[in-house]
Write an enzyme that holds these catalytic residues in place. Structure first.
Site, PDB file in Angstrom:
ATOM      1  N   ASP A 188       0.824  -1.201   0.000  1.00  0.00           N
ATOM      2  CA  ASP A 188       0.000   0.000   0.000  1.00  0.00           C
ATOM      3  C   ASP A 188       0.861   1.255   0.000  1.00  0.00           C
ATOM      4  OD1 ASP A 188      -2.559   1.442   2.188  1.00  0.00           O
ATOM      5  OD2 ASP A 188      -2.286   1.533   0.006  1.00  0.00           O
ATOM      6  N   LYS A 230       2.770   3.467  -5.664  1.00  0.00           N
ATOM      7  CA  LYS A 230       2.253   2.479  -6.618  1.00  0.00           C
ATOM      8  C   LYS A 230       3.311   2.050  -7.638  1.00  0.00           C
ATOM      9  CE  LYS A 230      -0.944   3.387  -3.952  1.00  0.00           C
ATOM     10  NZ  LYS A 230      -0.877   2.631  -2.679  1.00  0.00           N
ATOM     11  N   ASP A 281      -3.251  -2.901  -2.481  1.00  0.00           N
ATOM     12  CA  ASP A 281      -4.304  -1.893  -2.468  1.00  0.00           C
ATOM     13  C   ASP A 281      -4.191  -1.035  -3.739  1.00  0.00           C
ATOM     14  OD1 ASP A 281      -5.199   1.000  -0.434  1.00  0.00           O
ATOM     15  OD2 ASP A 281      -6.475  -0.414  -1.528  1.00  0.00           O
ATOM     16  N   ASN A 282      -5.296  -0.388  -4.128  1.00  0.00           N
ATOM     17  CA  ASN A 282      -5.312   0.648  -5.168  1.00  0.00           C
ATOM     18  C   ASN A 282      -4.960   0.203  -6.572  1.00  0.00           C
ATOM     19  OD1 ASN A 282      -3.679   2.155  -2.545  1.00  0.00           O
ATOM     20  ND2 ASN A 282      -5.741   2.814  -3.105  1.00  0.00           N
ATOM     21  N   GLU A 302     -11.404   4.297  -0.688  1.00  0.00           N
ATOM     22  CA  GLU A 302     -11.765   4.625   0.692  1.00  0.00           C
ATOM     23  C   GLU A 302     -12.588   5.919   0.763  1.00  0.00           C
ATOM     24  OE1 GLU A 302      -8.711   3.846  -0.329  1.00  0.00           O
ATOM     25  OE2 GLU A 302      -7.226   5.319   0.243  1.00  0.00           O
TER      26      GLU A 302
HETATM   27  O1  LIG Z   1      -0.678   7.248  -3.065  1.00  0.00           O
HETATM   28  C1  LIG Z   1      -1.207   6.437  -2.299  1.00  0.00           C
HETATM   29  N1  LIG Z   1      -0.504   5.737  -1.454  1.00  0.00           N
HETATM   30  C2  LIG Z   1       0.923   5.945  -1.413  1.00  0.00           C
HETATM   31  C3  LIG Z   1       1.356   5.665  -0.024  1.00  0.00           C
HETATM   32  C4  LIG Z   1       2.497   6.082   0.404  1.00  0.00           C
HETATM   33  C5  LIG Z   1       2.887   5.807   1.799  1.00  0.00           C
HETATM   34  O2  LIG Z   1       3.857   4.767   1.792  1.00  0.00           O
HETATM   35  C6  LIG Z   1       5.040   5.264   2.389  1.00  0.00           C
HETATM   36  N2  LIG Z   1       6.132   4.545   1.840  1.00  0.00           N
HETATM   37  C7  LIG Z   1       6.822   4.809   0.714  1.00  0.00           C
HETATM   38  N3  LIG Z   1       7.794   3.862   0.580  1.00  0.00           N
HETATM   39  C8  LIG Z   1       7.651   3.046   1.628  1.00  0.00           C
HETATM   40  C9  LIG Z   1       8.520   1.888   1.894  1.00  0.00           C
HETATM   41  F1  LIG Z   1       8.070   0.818   1.237  1.00  0.00           F
HETATM   42  F2  LIG Z   1       9.762   2.178   1.520  1.00  0.00           F
HETATM   43  F3  LIG Z   1       8.508   1.627   3.161  1.00  0.00           F
HETATM   44  C10 LIG Z   1       6.648   3.435   2.417  1.00  0.00           C
HETATM   45  C11 LIG Z   1       5.015   6.753   2.133  1.00  0.00           C
HETATM   46  O3  LIG Z   1       5.887   7.428   3.003  1.00  0.00           O
HETATM   47  C12 LIG Z   1       3.554   7.011   2.438  1.00  0.00           C
HETATM   48  O4  LIG Z   1       3.306   6.995   3.819  1.00  0.00           O
HETATM   49  C13 LIG Z   1      -2.683   6.295  -2.275  1.00  0.00           C
HETATM   50  C14 LIG Z   1      -3.428   7.243  -2.956  1.00  0.00           C
HETATM   51  C15 LIG Z   1      -4.805   7.154  -2.942  1.00  0.00           C
HETATM   52  N4  LIG Z   1      -5.553   8.149  -3.652  1.00  0.00           N
HETATM   53  O5  LIG Z   1      -6.807   8.050  -3.756  1.00  0.00           O
HETATM   54  O6  LIG Z   1      -4.918   9.113  -4.180  1.00  0.00           O
HETATM   55  C16 LIG Z   1      -5.474   6.136  -2.263  1.00  0.00           C
HETATM   56  C17 LIG Z   1      -4.710   5.183  -1.585  1.00  0.00           C
HETATM   57  O7  LIG Z   1      -5.319   4.157  -0.907  1.00  0.00           O
HETATM   58  C18 LIG Z   1      -3.324   5.241  -1.588  1.00  0.00           C
HETATM   59  O8  LIG Z   1      -2.646   4.268  -0.928  1.00  0.00           O
HETATM   60 MG   LIG Z   2      -3.914   2.618  -0.419  1.00  0.00          MG
END
Ligand SMILES: O=C(NC/C=C/[C@H]1O[C@@H](n2cnc(C(F)(F)F)c2)[C@H](O)[C@@H]1O)c1cc([N+](=O)[O-])cc(O)c1O
Ligand SMILES: [Mg+2]
Length: 214
Positions: A141, A144, A169-170, A199
């Site tokens: 999650d 992407k 997810d997504n 969501e």
């Molecule tokens: O962009 C979305 N999610 C991106 C989620 C990003 C999250 O994952 C973390 N991360 C990055 N790399 C790591 C790792 F792996 F290095 F640890 C962890 C980022 O700091 C952030 O907290 C999103 C967008 C929508 N939306 O509707 O736009 C809906 C959703 O459910 C979504 O999840």
């Molecule tokens: Mg998500």
């Protein structure tokens, strides 16, 4: 106070949830995000699919990529059997700081190890750092465009075994088209799409469940 949105989510938890009650914690976040401020938690609708897949897999060792504020971390941890563990990876220190407090408030901190840093660096170190043979369950999650490279990395690091379940997810919104192509066209995965909604919205989204065949 609560200058950032994650901090306001934490405040909503501290104000409306019961300490030590994981269900009340993610319900308070759902209420806040549905009625006050949208946030990118997997949410209550897709959360029910996550719950059912988790109950079916009953993982001893699970991985979550993308902790964000810890909503799905709490949802997953509450369903783990005694002695089972969830490792959750977060890149953003500010998000990780809020997540730690939400995880602790829910009382699931003993089941959860939150690791901060980029997945590309951390995945290759999982075996040595956590004494893991392989993961039983992985929830994707995070960013992407990292779903495919990190899945390949998990394969290459021998962190997947015959039967490991990946749940992403997504896959529709915002979308992970490369990932869908990868798991659906690979002979090494048995993939299935669970249709749902983004969501706190009426837009279609869904979860892709992919079983690694070894
Ligand atoms: O962009 C979305 N999610 C991106 C989620 C990003 C999250 O994952 C973390 N991360 C990055 N790399 C790591 C790792 F792996 F290095 F640890 C962890 C980022 O700091 C952030 O907290 C999103 C967008 C929508 N939306 O509707 O736009 C809906 C959703 O459910 C979504 O999840
Ligand atoms: Mg998500």
């Amino acid at each position: 106070t609560g200058s950032t949105q994650p901090q306001r989510m934490l405040e909503a938890v501290q104000k409306n949830a019961t300490k030590g009650d994981p269900e009340s914690v993610f319900s308070a976040i759902d209420y806040y995000c549905r009625h006050k401020e949208w946030a990118m938690n997997v949410g209550d609708e897709k959360g029910l699919i996550l719950d059912s897949v988790l109950t079916e897999v009953n993982p001893s060792i699970a991985l979550e990529l993308g902790t964000y504020c810890g909503y799905s971390t709490v949802r997953i941890a509450r369903l783990l059997s005694p002695g089972s563990k969830l490792i959750t990876v977060e890149f953003n220190p500010a998000f990780a700081a809020v997540a730690r407090q939400i995880i602790a408030y829910a009382g699931v901190q003993d089941k959860v190890t939150l690791v901060e840093g980029p997945s590309g660096d951390l995945i290759p170190k999982m075996k040595e750092r956590f004494g893991i043979k392989s993961f039983d369950f992985v929830f994707l999650d995070h960013w992407k465009d990292r779903y495919v490279p990190d899945t390949k990395l998990l394969e290459d690091c021998g962190l997947l075994r015959k039967g490991t379940v990946l749940l992403a997810d997504n896959v529709i919104c915002p979308g992970a088209p490369e990932y869908l192509k990868y798991v659906r066209n690979s002979p090494r995965y048995e993939s299935r799409y669970f249709k749902s909604n983004l969501e706190y919205s009426k837009v279609e989204d869904g979860l892709e469940k992919s079983v690694f065949l070894g």
